[in-house]
Design a protein around this motif. Structure first.
Motif, short mmCIF file in Angstrom:
data_model
loop_
_atom_site.label_atom_id
_atom_site.label_comp_id
_atom_site.label_asym_id
_atom_site.label_seq_id
_atom_site.Cartn_x
_atom_site.Cartn_y
_atom_site.Cartn_z
N ALA A 50 -23.50 -22.89 9.04
CA ALA A 50 -23.74 -21.59 9.69
C ALA A 50 -23.59 -21.70 11.21
O ALA A 50 -24.17 -20.91 11.95
N THR A 51 -22.79 -22.64 11.66
CA THR A 51 -22.59 -22.87 13.10
C THR A 51 -22.03 -21.63 13.79
O THR A 51 -21.02 -21.07 13.36
N PRO A 52 -22.65 -21.16 14.87
CA PRO A 52 -22.08 -20.03 15.62
C PRO A 52 -20.78 -20.42 16.32
O PRO A 52 -20.71 -21.47 16.98
N GLN B 158 -17.03 -18.65 18.36
CA GLN B 158 -16.47 -17.48 19.04
C GLN B 158 -14.97 -17.69 19.20
O GLN B 158 -14.47 -17.80 20.31
N VAL C 197 -18.62 -13.06 18.20
CA VAL C 197 -19.32 -14.25 17.73
C VAL C 197 -19.54 -14.13 16.22
O VAL C 197 -19.95 -13.07 15.73
N PHE C 198 -19.24 -15.20 15.49
CA PHE C 198 -19.47 -15.26 14.05
C PHE C 198 -20.29 -16.51 13.72
O PHE C 198 -20.29 -17.48 14.48
N ARG C 199 -20.93 -16.49 12.56
CA ARG C 199 -21.33 -17.75 11.94
C ARG C 199 -20.11 -18.28 11.19
O ARG C 199 -19.34 -17.49 10.62
N GLU D 70 -19.77 -17.11 7.68
CA GLU D 70 -19.37 -15.70 7.61
C GLU D 70 -17.87 -15.55 7.91
O GLU D 70 -17.17 -14.74 7.26
N ASP E 164 -25.87 -23.19 19.71
CA ASP E 164 -24.75 -22.30 20.00
C ASP E 164 -23.85 -22.84 21.11
O ASP E 164 -23.30 -22.09 21.89
N ILE F 237 -20.34 -21.40 21.80
CA ILE F 237 -20.23 -20.02 22.26
C ILE F 237 -19.91 -20.01 23.76
O ILE F 237 -20.37 -20.87 24.51
#
Length: 246
Positions: free
Chosen positions: A153-155, A157, A188-190, A193, A223, A226
């Motif tokens: 689930a790493t953020p 971009q 920004v996404f996980r 996702e 994050d 990001i």
């Protein structure tokens, strides 16, 4: 302005060459295929002759510990050749958050490249970009089988390669930053996702299983990938890029 683009035949470099040429500059691609070897230094002096700026987007052939030697040797050779040629500006492409992920050999190697550039004799600029949309299928393949795709689930971009190239070209034709410019995509996404969005767009009905131990990006804490408050946002959204790619 004459700009030599090291790695100028690859995904980013070829687009940088085209953008600079379209902007009225003399852009010269340099790569193994043009007779330039970063590791031996062969062809570097000829490629840099008369260059005002050198853009280095060449990449290591591996992502393991050997990448440290690649960037150490190639950066040293390029800085020495640039000094001999009287180059006034050295630009490299790096990664947002690269110095915050010491668990990854490749990220440590790119951090080393940045440090060598900073310590070198020539005014410099570092463009740090986020992950490319174009690499999403490769990311999915690392941790997938016929039944499912596992992703942390790493953020992230991510951004389009064309937007990366535009950012590099803009920095190359400006004054040396003497520092870093961060560039990232607009959203920004996980990562898990983003995997679901990608599979759905490709008509792939495999489920995405959230697994914080899966793949290279499992080593990333928080994050750090990001863009941050000072980021320059690129215009292309992932969903729009997916439609264009199809």
């Amino acid at each position: 302005m004459k700009v030599t683009v090291i790695g100028g035949t690859g995904l980013i470099g070829s687009q940088v060459v085209r953008m600079l040429t379209d902007g009225g500059h003399e852009a010269v691609p340099a790569a193994l295929s043009t007779g330039v070897d970063l590791l031996t230094g062969k062809g570097l002096d000829e490629a840099l002759q008369g260059a005002d700026v050198v853009v280095n987007v060449a990449n290591s052939p591996t992502f393991d510990e050997a990448s440290l030697d690649f960037f150490r040797t190639s950066m040293g050779n390029l800085l020495a050749a640039g000094e001999r040629a009287g180059v006034g500006h050295q630009v490299i492409l790096s990664i947002v958050g690269v110095d915050q992920v010491p668990a990854l050999d490749y990220y440590r190697a790119k951090t080393l490249q940045e440090e060598l550039l900073k310590q070198g004799p020539t005014p410099y600029s570092i463009v740090r970009a986020t992950q490319f949309y174009e690499f999403m299928n490769a990311v999915l393949s690392w941790t997938s089988d016929a039944e499912a795709v596992r992703l942390p689930a790493t953020p992230v971009q991510p951004m389009a390669a064309a937007d990366v190239a535009a950012a590099v070209a803009a920095v190359a034709t400006g004054s040396p930053l003497g520092g870093i410019r961060n560039v990232a995509g607009p959203d920004v996404f996980r990562l898990d996702e983003l995997g679901k969005v990608t599979l759905a767009a490709q008509g792939d009905d495999r489920p995405v299983v959230t697994d914080d131990q899966a793949g290279m990006f499992a080593a990333v804490d928080g994050d750090v990938l990001i863009g941050g408050p000072d980021v320059h946002l690129a215009p292309t959204r992932y969903q729009d890029w997916l439609k264009q790619a199809r």
